[in-house]
Design a protein around this motif. Sequence first.
Motif, PDB file in Angstrom:
ATOM      1  N   GLU A 645       0.830  -1.202   0.000  1.00 50.30           N
ATOM      2  CA  GLU A 645       0.000   0.000   0.000  1.00 50.30           C
ATOM      3  C   GLU A 645       0.868   1.256   0.000  1.00 50.30           C
ATOM      4  OE1 GLU A 645      -3.135   0.674  -0.320  1.00 50.30           O
ATOM      5  OE2 GLU A 645      -3.684  -1.419  -0.565  1.00 50.30           O
ATOM      6  N   ALA A 646       1.920   1.235   0.816  1.00 51.69           N
ATOM      7  CA  ALA A 646       2.801   2.404   0.894  1.00 51.69           C
ATOM      8  C   ALA A 646       3.523   2.625  -0.432  1.00 51.69           C
ATOM      9  CB  ALA A 646       3.819   2.215   2.019  1.00 51.69           C
ATOM     10  N   ARG A 647       3.871   1.516  -1.082  1.00 53.89           N
ATOM     11  CA  ARG A 647       4.560   1.639  -2.370  1.00 53.89           C
ATOM     12  C   ARG A 647       3.646   2.264  -3.425  1.00 53.89           C
ATOM     13  NH1 ARG A 647       7.293  -3.070  -6.105  1.00 53.89           N
ATOM     14  NH2 ARG A 647       8.517  -1.653  -7.403  1.00 53.89           N
ATOM     15  N   ILE A 648       2.389   1.840  -3.427  1.00 56.07           N
ATOM     16  CA  ILE A 648       1.427   2.413  -4.380  1.00 56.07           C
ATOM     17  C   ILE A 648       1.262   3.905  -4.116  1.00 56.07           C
ATOM     18  CG2 ILE A 648      -0.997   2.388  -5.088  1.00 56.07           C
ATOM     19  CD1 ILE A 648      -0.973  -0.651  -4.581  1.00 56.07           C
ATOM     20  N   GLY A 649       1.239   4.294  -2.809  1.00 59.17           N
ATOM     21  CA  GLY A 649       1.099   5.697  -2.462  1.00 59.17           C
ATOM     22  C   GLY A 649       2.270   6.531  -2.955  1.00 59.17           C
ATOM     23  N   LEU A 650       3.485   5.995  -2.825  1.00 59.92           N
ATOM     24  CA  LEU A 650       4.672   6.715  -3.299  1.00 59.92           C
ATOM     25  C   LEU A 650       4.642   6.875  -4.807  1.00 59.92           C
ATOM     26  CD1 LEU A 650       7.403   5.069  -1.037  1.00 59.92           C
ATOM     27  CD2 LEU A 650       6.669   7.456  -0.950  1.00 59.92           C
ATOM     28  N   LEU A 651       4.225   5.826  -5.517  1.00 61.16           N
ATOM     29  CA  LEU A 651       4.168   5.906  -6.973  1.00 61.16           C
ATOM     30  C   LEU A 651       3.098   6.907  -7.430  1.00 61.16           C
ATOM     31  CD1 LEU A 651       4.613   2.166  -7.980  1.00 61.16           C
ATOM     32  CD2 LEU A 651       6.244   4.017  -8.271  1.00 61.16           C
ATOM     33  N   GLN A 652       1.997   6.985  -6.663  1.00 63.99           N
ATOM     34  CA  GLN A 652       0.967   7.965  -7.008  1.00 63.99           C
ATOM     35  C   GLN A 652       1.509   9.387  -6.862  1.00 63.99           C
ATOM     36  OE1 GLN A 652      -2.299   7.485  -8.256  1.00 63.99           O
ATOM     37  NE2 GLN A 652      -1.897   9.660  -8.622  1.00 63.99           N
ATOM     38  N   SER A 653       2.307   9.604  -5.808  1.00 71.63           N
ATOM     39  CA  SER A 653       2.941  10.920  -5.633  1.00 71.63           C
ATOM     40  C   SER A 653       3.882  11.214  -6.785  1.00 71.63           C
ATOM     41  CB  SER A 653       3.707  10.954  -4.311  1.00 71.63           C
ATOM     42  OG  SER A 653       2.838  10.764  -3.214  1.00 71.63           O
ATOM     43  N   ALA A 654       4.588  10.157  -7.246  1.00 73.73           N
ATOM     44  CA  ALA A 654       5.507  10.334  -8.361  1.00 73.73           C
ATOM     45  C   ALA A 654       4.741  10.715  -9.628  1.00 73.73           C
ATOM     46  CB  ALA A 654       6.315   9.063  -8.584  1.00 73.73           C
ATOM     47  N   VAL A 655       3.584  10.057  -9.854  1.00 73.82           N
ATOM     48  CA  VAL A 655       2.761  10.374 -11.038  1.00 73.82           C
ATOM     49  C   VAL A 655       2.323  11.829 -11.006  1.00 73.82           C
ATOM     50  CG1 VAL A 655       0.553   9.902 -12.162  1.00 73.82           C
ATOM     51  CG2 VAL A 655       1.983   8.008 -11.388  1.00 73.82           C
ATOM     52  N   ASP A 656       1.879  12.287  -9.810  1.00 75.01           N
ATOM     53  CA  ASP A 656       1.429  13.682  -9.688  1.00 75.01           C
ATOM     54  C   ASP A 656       2.564  14.650 -10.015  1.00 75.01           C
ATOM     55  OD1 ASP A 656      -0.980  12.650  -8.890  1.00 75.01           O
ATOM     56  OD2 ASP A 656      -0.588  12.923  -6.729  1.00 75.01           O
ATOM     57  N   GLU A 657       3.766  14.345  -9.525  1.00 76.62           N
ATOM     58  CA  GLU A 657       4.899  15.243  -9.767  1.00 76.62           C
ATOM     59  C   GLU A 657       5.313  15.226 -11.238  1.00 76.62           C
ATOM     60  OE1 GLU A 657       6.015  17.357  -7.678  1.00 76.62           O
ATOM     61  OE2 GLU A 657       4.846  16.637  -5.970  1.00 76.62           O
ATOM     62  N   PHE A 658       5.268  14.047 -11.867  1.00 74.18           N
ATOM     63  CA  PHE A 658       5.629  13.970 -13.286  1.00 74.18           C
ATOM     64  C   PHE A 658       4.663  14.772 -14.157  1.00 74.18           C
ATOM     65  CE2 PHE A 658       7.901   9.747 -12.373  1.00 74.18           C
ATOM     66  CZ  PHE A 658       9.140  10.366 -12.385  1.00 74.18           C
ATOM     67  N   TYR A 659       3.386  14.714 -13.805  1.00 75.13           N
ATOM     68  CA  TYR A 659       2.418  15.510 -14.574  1.00 75.13           C
ATOM     69  C   TYR A 659       2.657  17.009 -14.377  1.00 75.13           C
ATOM     70  CZ  TYR A 659      -0.477  11.692 -16.324  1.00 75.13           C
ATOM     71  OH  TYR A 659      -0.935  10.591 -17.007  1.00 75.13           O
ATOM     72  N   LYS A 660       3.025  17.399 -13.142  1.00 76.85           N
ATOM     73  CA  LYS A 660       3.351  18.811 -12.890  1.00 76.85           C
ATOM     74  C   LYS A 660       4.580  19.234 -13.676  1.00 76.85           C
ATOM     75  CE  LYS A 660       1.443  18.960  -8.206  1.00 76.85           C
ATOM     76  NZ  LYS A 660       1.752  19.108  -6.761  1.00 76.85           N
ATOM     77  N   ALA A 661       5.491  18.286 -13.866  1.00 77.55           N
ATOM     78  CA  ALA A 661       6.703  18.584 -14.625  1.00 77.55           C
ATOM     79  C   ALA A 661       6.479  18.432 -16.128  1.00 77.55           C
ATOM     80  CB  ALA A 661       7.844  17.663 -14.184  1.00 77.55           C
ATOM     81  N   LYS A 662       5.227  18.070 -16.516  1.00 78.20           N
ATOM     82  CA  LYS A 662       4.847  17.888 -17.920  1.00 78.20           C
ATOM     83  C   LYS A 662       5.675  16.789 -18.588  1.00 78.20           C
ATOM     84  CE  LYS A 662       3.271  22.658 -18.396  1.00 78.20           C
ATOM     85  NZ  LYS A 662       3.380  23.917 -19.171  1.00 78.20           N
ATOM     86  N   ASN A 663       5.959  15.738 -17.823  1.00 74.76           N
ATOM     87  CA  ASN A 663       6.682  14.583 -18.335  1.00 74.76           C
ATOM     88  C   ASN A 663       5.676  13.418 -18.394  1.00 74.76           C
ATOM     89  OD1 ASN A 663       8.357  12.455 -18.956  1.00 74.76           O
ATOM     90  ND2 ASN A 663       9.973  13.051 -17.512  1.00 74.76           N
ATOM     91  N   GLU A 664       4.878  13.381 -19.504  1.00 73.57           N
ATOM     92  CA  GLU A 664       3.819  12.384 -19.612  1.00 73.57           C
ATOM     93  C   GLU A 664       4.360  10.975 -19.744  1.00 73.57           C
ATOM     94  OE1 GLU A 664       0.988  13.305 -22.573  1.00 73.57           O
ATOM     95  OE2 GLU A 664       0.509  15.296 -21.787  1.00 73.57           O
ATOM     96  N   PHE A 665       5.502  10.831 -20.408  1.00 74.45           N
ATOM     97  CA  PHE A 665       6.071   9.495 -20.601  1.00 74.45           C
ATOM     98  C   PHE A 665       6.396   8.853 -19.248  1.00 74.45           C
ATOM     99  CE2 PHE A 665       9.766   6.725 -20.979  1.00 74.45           C
ATOM    100  CZ  PHE A 665       9.318   5.829 -21.922  1.00 74.45           C
TER     101      PHE A 665
END
Length: 839
Positions: A645-665
Amino acid sequence: MAFVTANWNPLGDAFYRKIELYEMTWNLRDGLKDCLKNGMIAAAPYGGPIALLRLPQQRSPSTRPQLEIYSSSGLALASFPWKSGEVKQLGWTVSDELLCVQEDGTVLVYDLFGSFKRHFSMGNEVSQSRVLETKIFHSPYGTGVAILTGASRFILASNIEDVKPRRLAELLGLQGAPTCWAVLSQDRQSKVLVSNGSNLYILDNATCTSVTPPGLSPQASSVIHMCVSFSYKYLALLTDSGHVWMGTSNLKEKLSEVDTNIKTPPKQMAWCQRPKSQQPSVVIMWDGLLLVVGECKETIQYHLDEDCLLVPELDGIRIINKTHHELLQEVPDACEEIFKIASMAPGALLLEAYKEYEKKSQKSDEYLREITEQNLLGEAVKQCVEAAGHEHEPETQKTLMRAASFGKCFLSSFPPEPFVSMCRDLRVLNAVRDYTVGMPLTHSQFKQMTLQILIDRLVYRKFYPLAIEICRYLKIPEYQGVSRVLKHWACYKVQQKGESDEVIAKAMSAKLADAAGISYSEIATTAYDSGRTELAIKLLDHEPRSGEQVPLLLKMKKSPLALSKAIESGDTDLVYTVVMYLKNELNRGDFFMMLRNQPVALSLYRQFCKHQEQETLKDLYNQDDDHQELGNYYVKASYKEPRLEARIGLLQSAVDEFYKAKNEFAAKATEEEMRLLRFQRKLEEEKGEPLVGFSLHDTITALLSVGLHKHAEQLYKDFKVPDKRYWWLKLKALAEKGDWEELEKFAKSKKSPIGYLPFVEVCIKHHSKYEAKKYVSRVTPEQKVKAHLAVGDLESATEAAIERRNESEISAVLSRCSANTDQALMERLNRAKATAVKK
């Protein structure tokens, strides 16, 4: 020159002379009487300064003793009221530091300008029983202090730089102060020689040994005074019968004994012997009388008009009184040979030859002929040069050196070095003997002291111009000479309060610009310690070594400047040092703000945080709004997280940051990873236990191993796993589980992308030859031999190898055959191999 021998006095085979060094410039109304009476006067050896403690004539709570320090010529160096405890003894160290021993055993140390430097104690025992008597001495280890306590015990410290007081053995029966005592230096150990009643004792750490001087006069019943030579090799004892016994300090050899015919205790007694002299001699002083005794029965008497202080030296004794400062010494051999009346020594004849030459007399030639006929001209030159070094009058020096130069003209191979060296030494000695400097060194003392120490003492006395001139004149290497003196001058200059920072900085720039090897950091440190921070910063701008600049800037709380200097140096270790210092000194916000203004330091700190402080790294990215690096941080953090569960949460945070950085890939790739993890979570919920592994391949393997073939198939299709990879995973999983039926269905489901040899090998690996044979027929012709050999079918392998006529395959089958059981097969194979080789 005519009166050179006027002050000579014969004693045995030697002569003694008394030379006036200075007319004292001090103004002592009452002379030295009171100071000598109380022992409150001391003069340093090697022409050092003089210290005296003058007690007030009328004692009252408002009056205090006055401690005064003078040069050897009587020039005042310091004067201040004594505000500490009662002083029992004054003395000087080998480095011209003044020691003031107090009644409670505390020793205060001052420099020759009266500035307090430090203090130390001689121990609790001394403090409790108080100080009765004290002697300051010089041992092979440095300057030492010996104390006789009120409890009649001796406490001794051999080196004040490393004070380790030690109590000597007890002298039984000693009540109060002994008749006399002295410190001896034997076998690199300091001991005390004590006269108590009619006996002499040597005290060391553990023993008290009674000793008897060999050959001591039977008329003597006790020793009333004693003294040790400057070198601590010899000892003189004055007995109550008036006899002076002289011998070695170990009391094993007697040198001489002389009857002075005076039985009263003297005021002072000291050795007066040149280092190379064969005659022992001692100077004894009573009221109004100075007596010199040697080997013979005769003595030399000097009548004194004033109270005097005797100061032992390496090659004589200095005599200091209210008005004059004199040197009493044995006349050196070279001077005696040249100036003795009617002397026919080579040096004397050469001096006469030079004098006649100056008069333009033909007698000069006669004297020269007399010397050259004896082949002693070289010896004559040497005598004149040596004698010049022992003379104090410049005119006498010049005459002797000119005579030596005159004699050299008639020598073809005389080495110039002794002559040149003596000329230089005399110029230096005459300069430091000047009354404004006040260092009456003899040539012997100068050579014993060494030039380096002389320069140090001039610097210590703040005679910087003279020290620089001597360094330049003698061509001392700059880093040992001029640069070193200038550094001391600069350290002194920055401590002067009467001049502004700008004036001092300009003076430094002008004086030190061309000097090599100057450490500006040391000067800046002195300036900072003196409260001149801005001046210290200006000086540090001239320091070429960043490693010296930065620590001092940090000490001065100039952190931004220290960080800039460290970055300019290009030394990453230095930058890390500053950054770690700032991290500990500043609060978190100020620290991050300072790093933001220094990109190099920020980059290095990030590298450090990646390995040491991951949480700090996240804070840095947050502060800089660096969404890309934050996404990377969360992805890396998820790999270290064991909880799903914690790992999924960290990856979700990573997805949010990548979208903010406009790195869709990167965002989509991370979402795929999350989808896999969610699928894994679903499987765990269905299975009721956690699945091992986090990667896609590990998950598929885990699903197959627990029989969830449909789930594994779904993952294979959803995530587009390569066919070969999937077949390998399923083949291994089914074989490990031993599910041969499912494996056979899997093999028949479609054509294998990895072939069927792996099926044979996996079955054999898991000890199922029967199952392996099912797949041999489906193996390709190229793999037939390997498949038959894997299941142990040599005949089929032989047939396949002969059919393919492949030499390597035939050899492989031959290697598996046995000569006892497979003879027929081997013959067939050998024939086939021979045919294959011919083709």
